[in-house]
Design an enzyme around this catalytic site. Sequence first.
Site, PDB file in Angstrom:
ATOM      1  CD  GLU A   1      -2.836  -0.780   2.559  1.00 41.88           C
ATOM      2  OE1 GLU A   1      -3.606  -1.707   2.813  1.00 41.88           O
ATOM      3  OE2 GLU A   1      -2.656   0.196   3.313  1.00 41.88           O
TER       4      GLU A   1
ATOM      5  CG  ASP B   1      -3.847   8.287   8.333  1.00 41.67           C
ATOM      6  OD1 ASP B   1      -3.752   7.058   8.487  1.00 41.67           O
ATOM      7  OD2 ASP B   1      -4.092   8.826   7.239  1.00 41.67           O
TER       8      ASP B   1
END
Lengths: 267, 410
Positions: free
Chosen positions: A50, A61
């Site tokens: 990824e 995040d």
Amino acid sequence: MSQRIIQRFESLTSRGQKALVTFVMAGDPDLSASTEILSALPSSGADIIEIGMPFTDPMADGPAIQSAGLRALAHGTGLTEVLSLVQQFRRHNQDTPIILMGYFNPILAYNPQKFVQDAASAGADGLIIVDLPPEESNEIAPHARAAGLDMIRLITPTTDSARLPHILTGASGFLYYVSIAGVTGSKSADVNAVADHIARIKTQTRLPVVAGFGIKTPADVSAFSRIADGVVVGSAIVQYIEQHQKETNLAQRVSAHVSALKSAMSA
Amino acid sequence: MFKKQNLSPPANSLRQGPDENGHFGLYGGRYVAETLMPLILSVEQAWKQAKHDPAFWEEFHKLAADYIGRPSPLYFAQATTKHLGGAKIYFKRDELNHTGAHKINHCLGQILVARRMGKTRIIAETGAGQHGVATATVCALFDMPCTVFMGAEDVERQKPNVFRMKLLGAEVVPVTSGSATLKDAMNEALRHWVTHVHDTYYLIGTVAGPHPYPEMVRDFQSVIGTELRDQMQQKEGRLPDTLVACIGGGSNAMGLFHPFLDDPSVQMCGVEAGGHGVTTDKHAASLTGGTPGVLHGMKSYFLQNKDGQITEAHSISAGLDYPGIGPEHAFLHDTGRIQYVSVTDDEALAAFQMMAKLEGIIPALEPAHAFAHVMKLAPTLPPDHLLVMNLCGRGDKDIFTVADKLGMKI
């Protein structure tokens, strides 16, 4: 549909193995180091990669990936640079699937249709757009399908049985089970609870299910790879890169780190 | 004396939006992480039920009257009218609300929704601190724990409000990520919410964020425009001609404008924060100087570079210092129904002082932006033109900033 993703899971399954999915931020700590890290990942045990697409406001995040994104942006890593990293990677690797992961706004600024076409021709296989639930995905999903890119859908601990079928409709490639209700890099999930959720998902789909969020150590990898088709390690690798960014043999160090995670898996 | 808002506009009305997926034309929607989707959908469900429950509105209006002090007066600003020599100027005095700004309107409404959902704790983001204070206030009233995320830079420039929040029992979390202002406080609140989905309600402070927030906050703030309609009818026997309000996220403006969207004779003007000027890189005028994008759960206009990276907003007013705007404003901007302009820091500062001297009212720096535009607009209009400005907050919180700009020591 990406053939690389299908073949990767078929080949792992035939060997009785699970997928190690590694996340790194494009352009972190800079573009040339990032190129080296990426090219070293497959031989160190990364089955799927990824690549994070940096964004100023990554609302899902935690601190590790937030700062990685800011480091990358400070070196001018835009989507054009992300795609050129993918292109360079593909020059010497044709088998390892690449998933681009990020937020919708930079893609919107690039033009969603053009982005998926350029991403596919650069050699990407799938997309995870964190802030684009199925309800809002019409602006890109049809174009992604047409370009042969998988839209990787997220399923979370808050996904109930009424919502699950809705997410599964139009999902392809694999499914990403977010093991905890939280941001990336949070504390580890309860493996038994995750096992129940994944078992429930498996009754409704034939797609592979990988688990991510809060999986950091070789011990985590070992535990979660028993209950899922693969595990994603992100923040822990990103944090490792941050700690060793000044060192000359950064790519080799990251490789060694990833190898340790992979060995935990087959153990 | 207190009319219920008309929540079912006719077909072809500009007041119909959003559609069932929360879109106002191209804007709005629910751009959130999957973890939040079920929660957003349950907020929507609870809001839908509340909206159609007369008992809910009865409770809201009772507290609006007795606790907030509504309706807020409609004041004929005679000295200003005389001084500017044009339109007849009225102020809608939402700065007289309990806590000193319009923010309390949507805080009261939302905490009632949160209670219906069975949530036990409240989080909020704040810029100037007005929304944080209003949230902490309703949390104290209903005895619910409250955590307010505030950019570290704002914590520094809005100390009185930080102290107020603490007095009211709230925990204030300074946010140091990104530019350490309102947008980062909102990112951090969303991150916190994702981690505490089961017991927490996110009380958003403007007509922004994912659906249903822009609609819900608008409907609570529409109490402003609904009152104005009646008050103007009583005072002048007709509709106002022009409405002016400042815009950061756009909550006070939407509350003033929305009840008049279907009255073609009523002109409306939203005033964005022009900072050092919209042609510089230091302003907060998302409509005038931004482009469409996606952030904080919605599609709208944002300040961003060509790569879709969000850029930092700047305004002398912490409450307008946000690089985005509510999606319904984006829609109304594109349709041309509302005119959007901007005024600079310096113009707002001059207007701030002017209102204090002319009317004996110290406005917040946010409505000082609206007043700066009124000062330009009023002289161009005839004396029978009814111009209403939303005086959405009082200026006590800003005296330190203003003194500093004027080179004075307090």
